[in-house]
Scaffold this active site. Structure first.
Site, short mmCIF file in Angstrom:
data_model
loop_
_atom_site.label_atom_id
_atom_site.label_comp_id
_atom_site.label_asym_id
_atom_site.label_seq_id
_atom_site.Cartn_x
_atom_site.Cartn_y
_atom_site.Cartn_z
N CYS A 103 -3.88 -0.73 -3.60
CA CYS A 103 -2.46 -0.38 -3.67
C CYS A 103 -2.31 0.68 -4.75
O CYS A 103 -2.48 0.40 -5.94
CB CYS A 103 -1.58 -1.58 -4.01
SG CYS A 103 0.16 -1.11 -4.26
N MET A 313 3.42 4.76 0.35
CA MET A 313 2.37 4.02 -0.34
C MET A 313 1.59 4.99 -1.23
O MET A 313 1.32 6.12 -0.82
CB MET A 313 1.42 3.36 0.65
CG MET A 313 2.12 2.46 1.68
SD MET A 313 2.85 3.37 3.07
CE MET A 313 1.38 3.63 4.08
#
Length: 391
Positions: A103, A313
């Site tokens: 992430c 993202m």
């Protein structure tokens, strides 16, 4: 007789446009300090998954891909690194945690946490200035550098850096993703910067399949019936669209060599990502802010865990910056083609700038690093509680 709840030290943090529950490895129950069923069961219960209601009412999750995240940190086992960073993307409606990727948004919080938790040697932390935190990303086996601001010997969290998709300003945290080609193989797994992707029921269209930051499938918005200026509702409220994107993702994953059969895509939800690109066009972002075509190089929309992301993202931003730096990719062509070291792209919440340094070496494109800025702050710290019989 039901076992009482246990409490586990934890920190709830925002990083970039995501938030998650952070743990020190040695604070977890002994059974969860190793990968396996006990670890997954505890983290699922912390987040509140699986939740058939899709609300995460009984957990710390926020019922979106951006807010159903867990992070486990420990002193690094790698030479010349400070902290080992393991990321788990928690499914909302299934008893499943995907450990296959990173992430990028929460990366900005990892450096701050590492400093505050004593994982960075005290003699490297200035009284005022910036500390370079060397992060080993365990999921993809890559090095990430976070430049964490320090004031009076402590992490500086407040500031005036604005990030579209985040409501309030905070301190800027520049991030460098070194050698961002994903750990699973070549940057372009097919050897091509553009492939023809055949997807039954959808069609045959060009795609750029890239492993950088996170494995990503880029397609042209126009080839799948979109403009590239869509907001979440246009995709997420359309079951046929979501099914189409999942089909594209499955067939793209097979072509990238990430899975052998499309049926395996269901157990690998976090990677690869699917994104669609288009030339610059003006639109109103989800906040109402108008994004002007002349302020961006291209538009990009990306899906995460089966839904259009509300912003972008961080790992996909790395893929965008990397692909933009390599002539001939769909991302590069949407931005106008040619050689470029940075792009500013439009996403549903606004804009983001990302840079990358690319070079052609022995006939293959190499990207030494990708760069972008994020922000992070602690939202809450203390303990999370879970039933003692949940693992």
């Amino acid at each position: 007789m039901f076992k009482p709840q246990i409490k586990i030290p934890a920190t709830y943090m925002r990083g970039g446009t995501s938030k998650g529950v952070f743990f020190r490895l040695d604070d977890l129950p002994a059974e969860a300090q190793q990968p396996g069923a006990a670890r997954d069961a505890i983290l699922l219960r912390v987040i509140g998954s699986p939740d058939p209601y899709g609300k995460h009412t009984d957990g710390m999750g926020g019922a979106t891909s951006s807010t159903s995240k867990t992070v486990i940190l420990s002193k690094s086992q790698q030479a010349d690194h400070d902290v080992d960073y393991l990321f788990g993307q928690v499914a909302i409606d299934k008893p499943f945690i995907d450990w296959s990727g990173n992430c990028g948004n929460l990366t900005s919080a990892v450096g701050s946490f590492a400093v505050s938790a004593g994982l960075v040697p005290a003699d490297r932390i200035p009284e005022n200035g910036t500390v370079v935190v060397r992060i080993w990303q365990v999921n993809i086996q890559k090095t990430i550098i976070a430049h964490v601001p320090i004031t009076n010997g402590e992490v500086q969290e407040t500031g005036d850096f604005e990030l579209d998709g985040v409501t309030f300003p905070a301190a800027e945290v520049p991030i460098e993703f070194l050698d961002p080609a994903d750990g699973e193989g070549a940057m372009f797994p097919t050897g091509n910067v553009v492939d023809e992707l055949e997807v039954p029921g959808v069609g045959v269209f060009p795609a750029t399949l890239i492993n950088a930051g996170i494995p990503t499938i880029f397609v042209n918005a126009a080839d799948i019936g979109y403009s590239g200026t869509e907001l979440q509702g246009a995709i997420n409220e359309d079951p046929k669209a979501l099914a189409m994107f999942e089909t594209i993702r499955a067939y793209g994953a097979v072509k990238m060599g990430l899975i052998k059969d499309i049926a395996e895509a269901e157990s690998r939800q976090h990677t690869p990502k699917v994104a669609f690109v288009a030339a610059p066009a003006s639109y109103s972002a989800s906040s109402g802010k108008v994004v002007e075509a002349n302020d961006i190089d291209l538009n990009v929309r990306a899906l995460s865990m089966g839904k259009l992301h509300h912003a972008m993202m961080g790992t996909a931003a790395v893929a965008i910056g990397t692909a933009a730096a390599i002539p001939g990719t769909l991302v590069n062509l949407a931005a106008g083609g040619g050689e470029r070291t940075a792009v500013t792209f439009g996403h549903p919440s606004g804009t983001l700038r990302v840079g990358a340094e690319a070079a052609l070496v022995d006939g293959e494109w190499i990207v030494k690093k990708a760069l972008m800025s994020r922000s992070a702050r602690v939202l809450m710290e203390g303990w999370v509680r879970v039933p003692g019989d949940c693992f």
